[in-house]
Design a protein around this motif. Structure first.
Motif, PDB file in Angstrom:
ATOM      1  N   THR A   2     -96.470  56.123 -49.967  1.00 14.55           N
ATOM      2  CA  THR A   2     -96.769  55.301 -48.705  1.00 14.55           C
ATOM      3  C   THR A   2     -95.882  54.894 -47.629  1.00 14.55           C
ATOM      4  O   THR A   2     -94.437  55.005 -48.406  1.00 14.55           O
ATOM      5  N   ASP A  13     -86.355  56.514 -56.559  1.00  7.18           N
ATOM      6  CA  ASP A  13     -87.956  57.190 -57.451  1.00  7.18           C
ATOM      7  C   ASP A  13     -87.712  58.338 -57.716  1.00  7.18           C
ATOM      8  O   ASP A  13     -87.633  59.451 -58.173  1.00  7.18           O
ATOM      9  N   GLU A  16     -92.298  58.686 -62.285  1.00  8.28           N
ATOM     10  CA  GLU A  16     -93.277  58.100 -63.526  1.00  8.28           C
ATOM     11  C   GLU A  16     -91.946  57.064 -64.256  1.00  8.28           C
ATOM     12  O   GLU A  16     -92.241  56.912 -65.404  1.00  8.28           O
ATOM     13  N   ARG A  19     -88.825  53.128 -59.127  1.00 11.19           N
ATOM     14  CA  ARG A  19     -88.332  53.078 -58.252  1.00 11.19           C
ATOM     15  C   ARG A  19     -87.994  51.500 -57.700  1.00 11.19           C
ATOM     16  O   ARG A  19     -87.758  50.592 -58.149  1.00 11.19           O
ATOM     17  N   SER A  81    -100.135  49.291 -64.334  1.00 10.43           N
ATOM     18  CA  SER A  81     -99.873  51.223 -64.038  1.00 10.43           C
ATOM     19  C   SER A  81     -98.920  51.178 -63.415  1.00 10.43           C
ATOM     20  O   SER A  81     -98.411  50.203 -62.543  1.00 10.43           O
ATOM     21  N   ARG A  82     -97.816  52.477 -63.354  1.00  6.54           N
ATOM     22  CA  ARG A  82     -97.230  52.061 -61.997  1.00  6.54           C
ATOM     23  C   ARG A  82     -97.600  52.487 -60.898  1.00  6.54           C
ATOM     24  O   ARG A  82     -96.629  52.060 -60.072  1.00  6.54           O
ATOM     25  N   GLU A  83     -98.643  53.434 -60.492  1.00  6.83           N
ATOM     26  CA  GLU A  83     -99.181  52.969 -59.226  1.00  6.83           C
ATOM     27  C   GLU A  83     -99.755  52.088 -58.595  1.00  6.83           C
ATOM     28  O   GLU A  83     -99.590  51.751 -57.170  1.00  6.83           O
ATOM     29  N   VAL A  86     -96.347  50.119 -57.669  1.00  7.93           N
ATOM     30  CA  VAL A  86     -95.716  50.515 -56.377  1.00  7.93           C
ATOM     31  C   VAL A  86     -96.043  50.474 -55.471  1.00  7.93           C
ATOM     32  O   VAL A  86     -95.895  50.138 -54.059  1.00  7.93           O
ATOM     33  N   GLU A  87     -97.578  50.023 -54.847  1.00  8.44           N
ATOM     34  CA  GLU A  87     -98.351  49.170 -54.235  1.00  8.44           C
ATOM     35  C   GLU A  87     -98.067  48.068 -54.006  1.00  8.44           C
ATOM     36  O   GLU A  87     -97.868  47.226 -53.143  1.00  8.44           O
TER      37      GLU A  87
END
Length: 126
Positions: A2, A13, A16, A19, A81-83, A86-87
């Motif tokens: 992103t 980063d 998994e 970050r 979740s990690r995703e 991150v967002e």
């Protein structure tokens, strides 16, 4: 990956894992303002318990945390979740860059020169 909001750099980063986003490392570099005052957003799934070594214990919950200094947390958000974390971290960074986050309320003792610089960088009215 992103795109990051203005002023933010991907500092670390780990696949998994953790970050770290850093805000304006060109400004918070020891000459004008100490590096430990560089706003950062951490993403990780370590325990948030307040005891030595707790952050090394992995959990199912991911966190995105905006720090202004090592002990000054301004925004703390939890994700599944990690995703998603991150967002969420990118969203926190954008809100900070846009002057939408009240960082002054995180301090018991005001740091006026630091606040003035953050106000200038984020276009925020004091």
């Amino acid at each position: 990956m992103t795109d990051l909001p203005d002023g933010w750099t991907l500092w670390n980063d780990e696949p998994e894992g953790r970050r770290i986003l850093a805000y304006r490392p060109d400004v918070f570099n020891e000459s004008a303002f100490p590096a430990e005052c560089m706003p950062t957003v951490f993403v990780w799934n370590g325990s948030r318990a307040n005891r030595p070594g707790a952050t090394q214990i992995r959990t199912e919950t991911w966190h995105a945390v905006l720090y202004l200094e090592p002990e000054i947390e301004v925004v703390v958000e939890a994700f599944d979740s990690r995703e998603a974390a991150v967002e969420g971290a990118t969203d926190i960074a954008g809100r900070f860059s846009d002057g939408e986050i009240d960082y002054r309320s995180a301090y018991q003792v005001p740091r006026e020169e630091y606040f003035q610089k953050l106000d200038e960088l984020t276009g925020r009215e004091p």
